[in-house]
Write a protein that holds these residues in place. Sequence first.
Motif, PDB file in Angstrom:
ATOM      1  N   GLY A  61      -0.691   2.750  -6.781  1.00 24.41           N
ATOM      2  CA  GLY A  61      -1.826   1.912  -7.106  1.00 24.41           C
ATOM      3  C   GLY A  61      -1.928   0.716  -6.181  1.00 24.41           C
ATOM      4  O   GLY A  61      -1.220   0.607  -5.171  1.00 24.41           O
ATOM      5  N   GLU A  62      -2.787  -0.218  -6.542  1.00 21.25           N
ATOM      6  CA  GLU A  62      -3.069  -1.364  -5.685  1.00 21.25           C
ATOM      7  C   GLU A  62      -1.852  -2.245  -5.451  1.00 21.25           C
ATOM      8  O   GLU A  62      -1.708  -2.855  -4.387  1.00 21.25           O
ATOM      9  CB  GLU A  62      -4.202  -2.196  -6.306  1.00 21.25           C
ATOM     10  N   GLU A  63      -0.974  -2.343  -6.416  1.00 21.05           N
ATOM     11  CA  GLU A  63       0.223  -3.173  -6.293  1.00 21.05           C
ATOM     12  C   GLU A  63       1.436  -2.376  -5.830  1.00 21.05           C
ATOM     13  O   GLU A  63       2.560  -2.884  -5.876  1.00 21.05           O
ATOM     14  CB  GLU A  63       0.528  -3.837  -7.641  1.00 21.05           C
ATOM     15  N   GLY A  64       1.216  -1.148  -5.409  1.00 18.46           N
ATOM     16  CA  GLY A  64       2.324  -0.323  -4.947  1.00 18.46           C
ATOM     17  C   GLY A  64       3.044   0.422  -6.042  1.00 18.46           C
ATOM     18  O   GLY A  64       4.061   1.095  -5.783  1.00 18.46           O
ATOM     19  N   GLN A  65       2.551   0.325  -7.276  1.00 14.77           N
ATOM     20  CA  GLN A  65       3.202   1.008  -8.390  1.00 14.77           C
ATOM     21  C   GLN A  65       2.875   2.500  -8.350  1.00 14.77           C
ATOM     22  O   GLN A  65       1.755   2.891  -8.015  1.00 14.77           O
ATOM     23  CB  GLN A  65       2.751   0.401  -9.723  1.00 14.77           C
ATOM     24  N   PRO A  66       3.849   3.380  -8.666  1.00 14.22           N
ATOM     25  CA  PRO A  66       3.575   4.826  -8.645  1.00 14.22           C
ATOM     26  C   PRO A  66       2.563   5.204  -9.718  1.00 14.22           C
ATOM     27  O   PRO A  66       2.566   4.647 -10.821  1.00 14.22           O
ATOM     28  CB  PRO A  66       4.944   5.457  -8.913  1.00 14.22           C
ATOM     29  N   LEU A  67       1.690   6.136  -9.400  1.00 18.65           N
ATOM     30  CA  LEU A  67       0.694   6.635 -10.345  1.00 18.65           C
ATOM     31  C   LEU A  67       1.057   8.075 -10.707  1.00 18.65           C
ATOM     32  O   LEU A  67       1.178   8.935  -9.831  1.00 18.65           O
ATOM     33  CB  LEU A  67      -0.706   6.583  -9.734  1.00 18.65           C
ATOM     34  N   SER A  68       1.228   8.329 -11.983  1.00 16.34           N
ATOM     35  CA  SER A  68       1.570   9.676 -12.443  1.00 16.34           C
ATOM     36  C   SER A  68       0.332  10.389 -12.965  1.00 16.34           C
ATOM     37  O   SER A  68      -0.682   9.760 -13.286  1.00 16.34           O
ATOM     38  CB  SER A  68       2.636   9.602 -13.542  1.00 16.34           C
ATOM     39  N   ASN A  69       0.428  11.706 -13.045  1.00 18.38           N
ATOM     40  CA  ASN A  69      -0.637  12.560 -13.591  1.00 18.38           C
ATOM     41  C   ASN A  69      -1.951  12.422 -12.827  1.00 18.38           C
ATOM     42  O   ASN A  69      -3.024  12.607 -13.393  1.00 18.38           O
ATOM     43  CB  ASN A  69      -0.865  12.260 -15.076  1.00 18.38           C
ATOM     44  N   SER A  88      -0.213  17.845  -9.320  1.00 18.47           N
ATOM     45  CA  SER A  88      -0.255  16.586 -10.042  1.00 18.47           C
ATOM     46  C   SER A  88       0.956  15.748  -9.658  1.00 18.47           C
ATOM     47  O   SER A  88       2.048  16.285  -9.410  1.00 18.47           O
ATOM     48  CB  SER A  88      -0.259  16.828 -11.554  1.00 18.47           C
ATOM     49  N   SER A  89       0.760  14.432  -9.633  1.00 22.18           N
ATOM     50  CA  SER A  89       1.863  13.545  -9.278  1.00 22.18           C
ATOM     51  C   SER A  89       2.811  13.384 -10.457  1.00 22.18           C
ATOM     52  O   SER A  89       2.401  13.410 -11.625  1.00 22.18           O
ATOM     53  CB  SER A  89       1.321  12.188  -8.837  1.00 22.18           C
ATOM     54  N   ASP A  90       4.108  13.178 -10.153  1.00 18.21           N
ATOM     55  CA  ASP A  90       5.097  12.991 -11.204  1.00 18.21           C
ATOM     56  C   ASP A  90       5.239  11.508 -11.540  1.00 18.21           C
ATOM     57  O   ASP A  90       4.449  10.669 -11.092  1.00 18.21           O
ATOM     58  CB  ASP A  90       6.431  13.622 -10.799  1.00 18.21           C
ATOM     59  N   ASP A  91       6.267  11.161 -12.311  1.00 14.17           N
ATOM     60  CA  ASP A  91       6.443   9.778 -12.749  1.00 14.17           C
ATOM     61  C   ASP A  91       6.693   8.828 -11.584  1.00 14.17           C
ATOM     62  O   ASP A  91       6.473   7.616 -11.712  1.00 14.17           O
ATOM     63  CB  ASP A  91       7.598   9.687 -13.747  1.00 14.17           C
ATOM     64  N   GLU A  92       7.155   9.334 -10.460  1.00 16.70           N
ATOM     65  CA  GLU A  92       7.394   8.505  -9.281  1.00 16.70           C
ATOM     66  C   GLU A  92       6.221   8.540  -8.318  1.00 16.70           C
ATOM     67  O   GLU A  92       6.291   7.975  -7.228  1.00 16.70           O
ATOM     68  CB  GLU A  92       8.666   8.966  -8.563  1.00 16.70           C
ATOM     69  N   GLY A  93       5.135   9.189  -8.735  1.00 14.69           N
ATOM     70  CA  GLY A  93       3.964   9.292  -7.880  1.00 14.69           C
ATOM     71  C   GLY A  93       4.070  10.372  -6.826  1.00 14.69           C
ATOM     72  O   GLY A  93       3.166  10.509  -5.990  1.00 14.69           O
TER      73      GLY A  93
END
Length: 655
Positions: A61-69, A88-93
Amino acid sequence: MNAVNRRTPSRFDALRQTKLCVAFLTVLALALLAAEATAQRRAAGASETGTGGTITGRIVGEEGQPLSNVRIFASRVGGAQGFAAGASSDDEGKFALRNLPPGAYLVNAFAPNYLLDPEPSNQPSGRIYHHIGDSLALRMIKGGVITGTVTDANGEPVVGLFVEAARVRHADGRTLREGSGGRIWQPRQTDDRGVYRIYGLRAGTYIIRAGGKGSFGALTPYDLNAPTFYPSTTRDAATEVNVQAGQETGGIDIRYRGEAGRTLSGTISGALPPNFAASGGIVVALKHVAAPAPELFMPLQPGNNGFAFDGIADGDYDLLARTISPRDESAAASLPRRVRLRGRDATGITLLLTPLASVSGQLLFDPVATTSPDDKAACRPPARAPRAEEFIVAVTRRDEASAADQSPDFYNNVNETAPDDKGIFQLRNLRGGRHQLLVRPPAADFYVRAISLARTPARTTPAATPPVTAKSAPTAMTTPAATPAQVASDAARAGLNLQAGERLAGLNIYVAHGASSVRGRVVAPTETAPAGASPGATNAGVSHGTLNAGAPAEVSSLRVYLLPAEREQSDNALRYAESGVTPDGTFAFTNLAPGRYWLLARPAPGTVEDTPRPSAQDADAVRARLRREAEAANVTLDLAPCQHVADFTLRRASK
């Protein structure tokens, strides 16, 4: 040839056509789902046999946080060779697109209220292609929101009304390119309070409309009314709304006018392709002249050549018809027809179908011998030789006379393909006129050395063209190609002049190893060059130095031109290139033939669009003028085979 039905459709017919439109869109959606299911089955089959490659990546995401699903979707360029895969992305993106056959892929990501950043381009020269083995770093940003209330003349809420937002300009003020494709309207329905909320919008400038049938195809009680544009006016007088990424723009209230709309109706004429009645239909598209894509589509079944659009507001529109058939090689389209609605219906409009042209040929690897041990050392063979399927071959019109004279698919201005494993390619659905070929290599060390048309090209009508086969095609990367000297026509310089319905064969594209590149920055006269800048580059000047140094908007309005300094290359259109300049002054050229070049920075001509047509490839007179300016500026750069300059500094002249 089908007989033309000249009965003018009634409003009942228009509603029936709207139902057909709903059915058409439903069938289209089901077809897309079926295509994805087929792709997944093909991918599963590839997995069982252990074939195919992988594209991996991570999405944040915008702050560098991983995006899941997040749903990531890859589609392979190449017409009939098309292949799609999803993950689909996992919990770590992290994600992996597996079992991909060789090719060039477009990758997109989908999540509620999120948008991929930067915006994927749908123009051939602006697209970002990915290949097997790539590791992607994707970033998504929150979309903007527009919300408000719709009331009638008595101030009562209007319930169940579709409200739509259409982006007309990018966030930096650039007008959306004509024929940019895609769905420009974002529809939402008002609730019992008359409140609407449109989310997931990309930053930019929008117009808002309420009512009318719209592009979504749903049936509502307001279909025969002309749409009302924010705040309570017509399309031409609409107030624009600015949207920022992740921000909500509220209070966009609309007073619904509820006025009866106009009708646009007419017939389709012209020669239809052979056996067309048994295999396809016709789609008529309606586009406001100020919009980058059509607002309405109307499918017609074979044998029904009459069309009618109801609920249309006064204004200027373009109408276009084209055939829809599994056999795209036998497609036909009309030229856009400009229609003006002013206070009454427009009937009796005739759209004339003409056959579309095609171009077929072969991409050939043509090794060029280096001349010195140093060159040979710099140009070691790549660890993984690219395949023909990974190259992109696209075409663009060179003689567009006006905004109304666009591609036959003005809602999809991209016409590109990829060769097969033998290098054979075919570009279809081309309107008559002069065209320019664009070739995108998949690797930095490859460039296009020549584009030539056979001495006796095959020019045939659609009915007489035999299918293209690869029986006699050489294997890419292993079989030496015929040299360009054995053919007569320089298609890179002259372009391709196509007649309606023509099938032009015998086009050869020669690609070679040993490409160079240069990346740099345009700086002000007194600005210090970056540490490690190319020797001598700080003495560079430009022919136009009257712009205010340091103003980002003015810097980004520049274009940097690369021109061959060798006189014997002055007519070689493939040795000319141009690049936009970013707000921080950077520019880049890739996949260049080795040689001696001039660099020239000058203001871009006219309005800066997403992907301006290369000026240096337009005409000999344009090239000659640019060469005179570049020679006077005398900024030169020698590029050896496989040399990649990363720090060239182009100093602008003083005021």
